[in-house]
Design an enzyme around this catalytic site. Structure first.
Site, PDB file in Angstrom:
ATOM      1  N   TYR A   1      54.362   6.631 -73.664  1.00  0.00           N
ATOM      2  CA  TYR A   1      53.034   6.202 -73.201  1.00  0.00           C
ATOM      3  C   TYR A   1      53.069   4.740 -72.742  1.00  0.00           C
ATOM      4  CZ  TYR A   1      47.976   5.185 -73.565  1.00  0.00           C
ATOM      5  OH  TYR A   1      46.677   4.796 -73.326  1.00  0.00           O
TER       6      TYR A   1
ATOM      7  N   LYS B   1      52.646   3.208 -68.972  1.00  0.00           N
ATOM      8  CA  LYS B   1      51.586   2.252 -68.639  1.00  0.00           C
ATOM      9  C   LYS B   1      52.179   0.996 -67.993  1.00  0.00           C
ATOM     10  CE  LYS B   1      47.816   4.455 -69.994  1.00  0.00           C
ATOM     11  NZ  LYS B   1      46.759   4.826 -69.037  1.00  0.00           N
TER      12      LYS B   1
HETATM   13  P1  NDP Z   1      39.582  10.023 -73.727  1.00  0.00           P
HETATM   14  O1  NDP Z   1      40.506  10.959 -74.435  1.00  0.00           O
HETATM   15  O2  NDP Z   1      38.191   9.916 -74.210  1.00  0.00           O
HETATM   16  O3  NDP Z   1      39.521  10.376 -72.185  1.00  0.00           O
HETATM   17  C1  NDP Z   1      40.617  10.847 -71.461  1.00  0.00           C
HETATM   18  C2  NDP Z   1      40.078  11.511 -70.229  1.00  0.00           C
HETATM   19  O4  NDP Z   1      41.176  11.949 -69.407  1.00  0.00           O
HETATM   20  C3  NDP Z   1      39.236  12.733 -70.523  1.00  0.00           C
HETATM   21  O5  NDP Z   1      38.045  12.669 -69.769  1.00  0.00           O
HETATM   22  C4  NDP Z   1      40.096  13.906 -70.047  1.00  0.00           C
HETATM   23  O6  NDP Z   1      39.265  14.918 -69.500  1.00  0.00           O
HETATM   24  C5  NDP Z   1      40.884  13.236 -68.947  1.00  0.00           C
HETATM   25  N1  NDP Z   1      42.111  13.964 -68.618  1.00  0.00           N
HETATM   26  C6  NDP Z   1      43.195  14.162 -69.396  1.00  0.00           C
HETATM   27  N2  NDP Z   1      44.101  14.922 -68.757  1.00  0.00           N
HETATM   28  C7  NDP Z   1      43.566  15.211 -67.542  1.00  0.00           C
HETATM   29  C8  NDP Z   1      44.001  15.975 -66.434  1.00  0.00           C
HETATM   30  N3  NDP Z   1      45.183  16.599 -66.422  1.00  0.00           N
HETATM   31  N4  NDP Z   1      43.201  16.059 -65.344  1.00  0.00           N
HETATM   32  C9  NDP Z   1      41.999  15.431 -65.327  1.00  0.00           C
HETATM   33  N5  NDP Z   1      41.526  14.707 -66.356  1.00  0.00           N
HETATM   34  C10 NDP Z   1      42.297  14.610 -67.450  1.00  0.00           C
HETATM   35  O7  NDP Z   1      40.326   8.606 -73.780  1.00  0.00           O
HETATM   36  P2  NDP Z   1      39.978   7.210 -73.080  1.00  0.00           P
HETATM   37  O8  NDP Z   1      38.676   7.238 -72.426  1.00  0.00           O
HETATM   38  O9  NDP Z   1      40.246   6.172 -74.087  1.00  0.00           O
HETATM   39  O10 NDP Z   1      41.140   7.141 -72.004  1.00  0.00           O
HETATM   40  C11 NDP Z   1      40.917   6.820 -70.642  1.00  0.00           C
HETATM   41  C12 NDP Z   1      42.100   6.030 -70.126  1.00  0.00           C
HETATM   42  O11 NDP Z   1      42.158   4.769 -70.817  1.00  0.00           O
HETATM   43  C13 NDP Z   1      43.456   6.687 -70.355  1.00  0.00           C
HETATM   44  O12 NDP Z   1      44.257   6.499 -69.212  1.00  0.00           O
HETATM   45  C14 NDP Z   1      44.030   5.901 -71.528  1.00  0.00           C
HETATM   46  O13 NDP Z   1      45.433   5.909 -71.514  1.00  0.00           O
HETATM   47  C15 NDP Z   1      43.470   4.533 -71.241  1.00  0.00           C
HETATM   48  N6  NDP Z   1      43.424   3.585 -72.354  1.00  0.00           N
HETATM   49  C16 NDP Z   1      42.709   3.853 -73.488  1.00  0.00           C
HETATM   50  C17 NDP Z   1      42.668   2.917 -74.514  1.00  0.00           C
HETATM   51  C18 NDP Z   1      41.908   3.137 -75.761  1.00  0.00           C
HETATM   52  O14 NDP Z   1      42.146   2.407 -76.735  1.00  0.00           O
HETATM   53  N7  NDP Z   1      40.979   4.078 -75.799  1.00  0.00           N
HETATM   54  C19 NDP Z   1      43.389   1.634 -74.414  1.00  0.00           C
HETATM   55  C20 NDP Z   1      44.088   1.470 -73.175  1.00  0.00           C
HETATM   56  C21 NDP Z   1      44.090   2.413 -72.202  1.00  0.00           C
HETATM   57  P3  NDP Z   1      39.509  16.502 -69.661  1.00  0.00           P
HETATM   58  O15 NDP Z   1      40.237  16.716 -70.954  1.00  0.00           O
HETATM   59  O16 NDP Z   1      38.121  17.051 -69.639  1.00  0.00           O
HETATM   60  O17 NDP Z   1      40.299  16.885 -68.458  1.00  0.00           O
END
Ligand code: NDP
Length: 251
Positions: free
Chosen positions: A158, A162
């Site tokens: 991961y 990133k």
């Molecule tokens: P969530 O798990 O709440 O959200 C992740 C989102 O990604 C969901 O809406 C999910 O939707 C979507 N997703 C996953 N796989 C797919 C796919 N194949 N196609 C389309 N959509 C997809 O986590 P976050 O909101 O925290 O994460 C959002 C971003 O922020 C990510 O890239 C994460 O790596 C990054 N991030 C998060 C941090 C944190 O501490 N929370 C820190 C730094 C970065 P669905 O399953 O409905 O498809």
């Protein structure tokens, strides 16, 4: 300053929860129309209902290019050319690298890198075709992570992906620098969303929070001003940047 997002159409991947759902509400508040992409269509449909005429929900799996193209087609038919892309969808697969199944490594790369790559380039293709060279309206924001700069957090693939996202942002920025498109990466710190599950409620999670200088998780709204700026006309001269927003966690 031209910080208003009125007249913009933003496509947000991963809009069914966490950052993506928050960004959708924020961008609509700031005047944009939003296209909500994710696999859990019930969630994005409910969010679109909440946001009204300014929002369109489109089923999308970023690991499937045909599904992405169909989502952009639907967005374009409804609102016109997407001028703002937030490539945010992501998943996590933690654990020691000696134990993580190969399929999990492939999923992290496939969603967080290839999926983000395909999301950004599909948007760029359409902005280029629409003549953004003159209007310089194109905005692409990639969601990276401070794990790009950390080691030993139990998420080697991961974090490495990133780090790749931040470099990809610079590569794309260079490639499209004369096409009227800016590409920037936001690297958030640890924020409570579904991706971490209940980790921060465990003893290990509590120890991790206690080790941050400010002894807290980063609030989700810390990303608001940086995101609005990078989506706005005011950021036209900012491209290829990586902006860490982490409440000082990485220091
Ligand atoms: P969530 O798990 O709440 O959200 C992740 C989102 O990604 C969901 O809406 C999910 O939707 C979507 N997703 C996953 N796989 C797919 C796919 N194949 N196609 C389309 N959509 C997809 O986590 P976050 O909101 O925290 O994460 C959002 C971003 O922020 C990510 O890239 C994460 O790596 C990054 N991030 C998060 C941090 C944190 O501490 N929370 C820190 C730094 C970065 P669905 O399953 O409905 O498809």
């Amino acid at each position: 300053m031209e910080l208003s997002l009125h007249g913009r159409t933003a496509l947000i991947t991963g809009a069914s929860s966490g950052f993506g759902a928050h960004f959708a509400r924020l961008l609509v508040r700031e005047g944009a129309r939003v296209v909500l992409g994710a696999r859990r269509v019930d969630r994005i449909a409910a969010l679109a209902d909440e946001l009204g005429d300014s929002a369109l929900a489109v089923a999308m799996d970023v690991t499937d290019e045909a599904s992405l193209i169909a989502a952009y087609d639907a967005a374009e038919a409804h609102f016109g050319t997407v001028d703002t892309v937030i490539a945010n969808a992501g998943i996590a697969a933690g654990g020691r690298s000696t134990a993580v199944p190969a399929a999990d490594v492939a999923s992290v790369v496939g969603t967080n890198f290839t999926g983000l790559y395909l999301t950004a380039r599909e948007g760029a293709k359409r902005m280029i075709a629409a003549g953004f060279q003159d209007s310089e309206r194109g905005r692409i924001v990639l969601i990276g992570s401070i794990t790009a700069e950390l080691t030993g957090q139990g998420d080697a693939a991961y974090g490495a992906v990133k780090a790749g996202v931040a470099h990809l942002g610079r590569q794309f920025a260079r490639e499209w620098v004369r096409q009227g498109i800016t590409v920037n990466t936001i690297q958030p710190g640890y924020i409570q969303t579904e991706i971490a599950g209940d980790w921060f409620q465990t003893e290990g999670g509590a120890r991790q929070i206690a080790a941050f200088h400010r002894r807290r998780l980063c609030p989700l709204d810390a990303l608001d001003a940086p995101l609005v700026f990078l989506c706005s006309d005011a950021s036209r001269h900012v491209t290829g940047a990586t902006l860490t927003v982490d409440d000082g966690q990485v220091l």
